[in-house]
Design a protein around this motif. Structure first.
Motif, mmCIF file in Angstrom:
data_model
loop_
_atom_site.group_PDB
_atom_site.id
_atom_site.type_symbol
_atom_site.label_atom_id
_atom_site.label_comp_id
_atom_site.label_asym_id
_atom_site.label_seq_id
_atom_site.Cartn_x
_atom_site.Cartn_y
_atom_site.Cartn_z
ATOM 1 N N GLN A 88 -2.392 5.133 10.738
ATOM 2 C CA GLN A 88 -2.219 3.763 10.240
ATOM 3 C C GLN A 88 -0.843 3.204 10.627
ATOM 4 O O GLN A 88 -0.186 2.558 9.817
ATOM 5 C CB GLN A 88 -2.380 3.721 8.718
ATOM 6 C CG GLN A 88 -3.801 4.050 8.229
ATOM 7 C CD GLN A 88 -4.017 3.743 6.768
ATOM 8 O OE1 GLN A 88 -3.188 4.124 5.941
ATOM 9 N NE2 GLN A 88 -5.113 3.072 6.438
ATOM 10 N N ALA A 131 -8.216 12.520 1.823
ATOM 11 C CA ALA A 131 -7.043 12.057 1.055
ATOM 12 C C ALA A 131 -6.901 12.785 -0.276
ATOM 13 O O ALA A 131 -5.798 12.864 -0.821
ATOM 14 C CB ALA A 131 -7.157 10.560 0.804
ATOM 15 N N LEU A 175 -5.290 5.209 -3.019
ATOM 16 C CA LEU A 175 -6.677 5.154 -2.544
ATOM 17 C C LEU A 175 -7.563 4.530 -3.635
ATOM 18 O O LEU A 175 -7.813 5.141 -4.665
ATOM 19 C CB LEU A 175 -7.137 6.580 -2.247
ATOM 20 C CG LEU A 175 -8.325 6.718 -1.323
ATOM 21 C CD1 LEU A 175 -8.019 6.104 0.036
ATOM 22 C CD2 LEU A 175 -8.681 8.179 -1.152
ATOM 23 N N ASN A 228 1.507 6.535 6.932
ATOM 24 C CA ASN A 228 0.287 7.348 6.893
ATOM 25 C C ASN A 228 -0.272 7.545 8.293
ATOM 26 O O ASN A 228 -0.377 6.582 9.058
ATOM 27 C CB ASN A 228 -0.756 6.645 6.005
ATOM 28 C CG ASN A 228 -1.967 7.514 5.759
ATOM 29 O OD1 ASN A 228 -1.846 8.728 5.669
ATOM 30 N ND2 ASN A 228 -3.123 6.891 5.660
ATOM 31 N N SER A 244 0.860 -1.196 0.000
ATOM 32 C CA SER A 244 0.000 0.000 0.000
ATOM 33 C C SER A 244 0.889 1.236 0.000
ATOM 34 O O SER A 244 2.024 1.192 0.495
ATOM 35 C CB SER A 244 -0.872 0.008 1.259
ATOM 36 O OG SER A 244 -1.425 1.291 1.470
ATOM 37 N N VAL A 245 0.331 2.343 -0.494
ATOM 38 C CA VAL A 245 1.039 3.623 -0.370
ATOM 39 C C VAL A 245 1.360 3.894 1.099
ATOM 40 O O VAL A 245 2.366 4.526 1.424
ATOM 41 C CB VAL A 245 0.200 4.770 -1.002
ATOM 42 C CG1 VAL A 245 -1.083 5.022 -0.218
ATOM 43 C CG2 VAL A 245 0.997 6.062 -1.091
ATOM 44 N N TYR A 267 -1.017 -0.527 10.252
ATOM 45 C CA TYR A 267 -1.174 -0.913 8.839
ATOM 46 C C TYR A 267 0.095 -0.574 8.039
ATOM 47 O O TYR A 267 0.569 -1.395 7.235
ATOM 48 C CB TYR A 267 -2.396 -0.188 8.284
ATOM 49 C CG TYR A 267 -2.790 -0.529 6.877
ATOM 50 C CD1 TYR A 267 -3.384 -1.754 6.572
ATOM 51 C CD2 TYR A 267 -2.600 0.391 5.839
ATOM 52 C CE1 TYR A 267 -3.773 -2.043 5.269
ATOM 53 C CE2 TYR A 267 -2.996 0.107 4.545
ATOM 54 C CZ TYR A 267 -3.583 -1.114 4.261
ATOM 55 O OH TYR A 267 -3.970 -1.407 2.974
HETATM 56 C C1 LIG Z 1 -3.157 7.602 2.304
HETATM 57 C C2 LIG Z 1 -4.533 7.135 2.696
HETATM 58 C C3 LIG Z 1 -5.541 7.891 1.907
HETATM 59 C C4 LIG Z 1 -4.752 5.664 2.553
HETATM 60 C C5 LIG Z 1 -3.823 4.920 1.983
HETATM 61 C C6 LIG Z 1 -3.948 3.553 1.867
HETATM 62 C C7 LIG Z 1 -5.022 2.905 2.301
HETATM 63 C C8 LIG Z 1 -5.073 1.460 2.199
HETATM 64 O O1 LIG Z 1 -6.105 0.876 2.508
HETATM 65 O O2 LIG Z 1 -4.051 0.868 1.825
HETATM 66 C C9 LIG Z 1 -6.187 3.590 2.867
HETATM 67 O O3 LIG Z 1 -6.600 2.944 4.032
HETATM 68 C C10 LIG Z 1 -5.991 5.102 3.105
HETATM 69 O O4 LIG Z 1 -6.028 5.388 4.464
#
Ligand SMILES: CC(C)C1=CC=C(C(=O)O)[C@@H](O)[C@H]1O
Ligand code: NAD
Length: 241
Positions: free
Chosen positions: A150, A199, A185, A147, A140-141, A153
């Protein structure tokens, strides 16, 4: 015999789109879900309608014994996989001081331990095929840049990038490529309106991505043409980083 790809968490969302795309690419598909068997069977029917074979495995990727029992039995019955897409994942967001022990454990056990629990039982059979193979892991980003809200995560998704880079080196001589896809996203059930509107400021393309756009990246990394691409992170994020 047609090559087979296992996609974890493929009853819905990104995993479902990846499964349908890989079936259209000509692969036989092993769908996987934790408990949504009816939804996964519905995806399997769509895949069979495309002329490809599909079967469904159900287990919790965080449960090592359940994962190895299901995967060893499937490989024993049907042969080793050409590819695995480790897609199943969860979030449990919150500011760090507010995270519970369970928020931390659930995300790490599902997202990071899930990589080990799924790939370990299928790895030696893939190697023994002595043919090209593909492993694609959904990061994921959040794992690339970290982030807010998170920490759990981001840790799990950054950990996956490290694991992928190390495994890619180990498997390179075996012609098995190992790469990450790092979506930004993407519009799925994981997201709510508040996350999306906050976001948007950080997304140069000013839109969310689609599950099909992520599936296209996975499809490329699973293709024969991507045989010289390994140890990489392919971002699908509208230019976020
Ligand atoms: C950066 C944010 C908008 C975001 C990135 C990645 C996510 C993911 O599920 O991998 C989202 O949960 C989100 O919070
Ligand atoms: N949606 C996004 O914006 C986004 C962005 C970056 C990365 N991702 C990643 O993409 C992947 C797919 O996410 P999605 O957006 O399709 O979400 P989703 O919630 O729609 O799908 C996640 C899938 O994983 C399965 N799963 C979760 N925990 C499991 C467990 N313990 N055992 C077995 N299966 C389990 C779910 O049942 C579901 O099928 C995840 O790894 C997620 O972290 C999503």
């Amino acid at each position: 015999m047609t090559d087979t790809i296992l996609i974890t968490g493929s009853s819905r969302g990104i995993g479902q789109a990846v499964a349908l795309r890989l079936a259209r690419d000509g692969f036989d598909i092993v769908l996987h879900c934790r408990s949504q068997q009816a939804a996964a069977e519905h995806v399997a029917e769509q895949i069979r309608a495309l002329g490809r074979s599909a079967r469904v495995l159900c287990f919790d990727v965080a449960d090592r014994a359940a994962a190895s029992a299901a995967l060893e039995a499937d490989v024993e019955a049907h042969g080793a996989y050409y590819g695995v897409v480790c897609n199943a994942g969860v979030t449990a967001d919150g500011a760090f001081p507010a995270l519970s022990d369970d928020d931390w454990d659930r995300v790490i056990h599902t997202n990071l331990d899930g990589f080990y629990n799924v790939l370990k039982p299928v790895m030696m059979p893939m190697i023994r095929r002595r043919k090209a193979g593909r492993i694609v892991v959904m990061s994921s980003v959040s794992g690339v840049m970290g982030n807010r809200g998170q920490v759990n995560y981001s840790a799990s998704k950054a950990g996956l990038i490290g694991a992928v880079k190390a495994l890619a080196v180990e498997l390179a001589k075996r012609k098995i490529t190992v790469n990450c896809v790092a979506p930004g996203l993407i519009e799925t059930e994981m997201l709510d309106e508040q996350i999306i509107s906050e976001a948007m400021k950080a997304i140069p393309m000013q839109r969310t991505g689609t599950v099909e756009e992520v599936a296209a990246a996975v499809s490329f990394l699973c293709s024969v043409e991507a045989g010289y691409i390994t140890r990489q992170v392919l971002s699908v994020n509208g230019g976020m980083c």
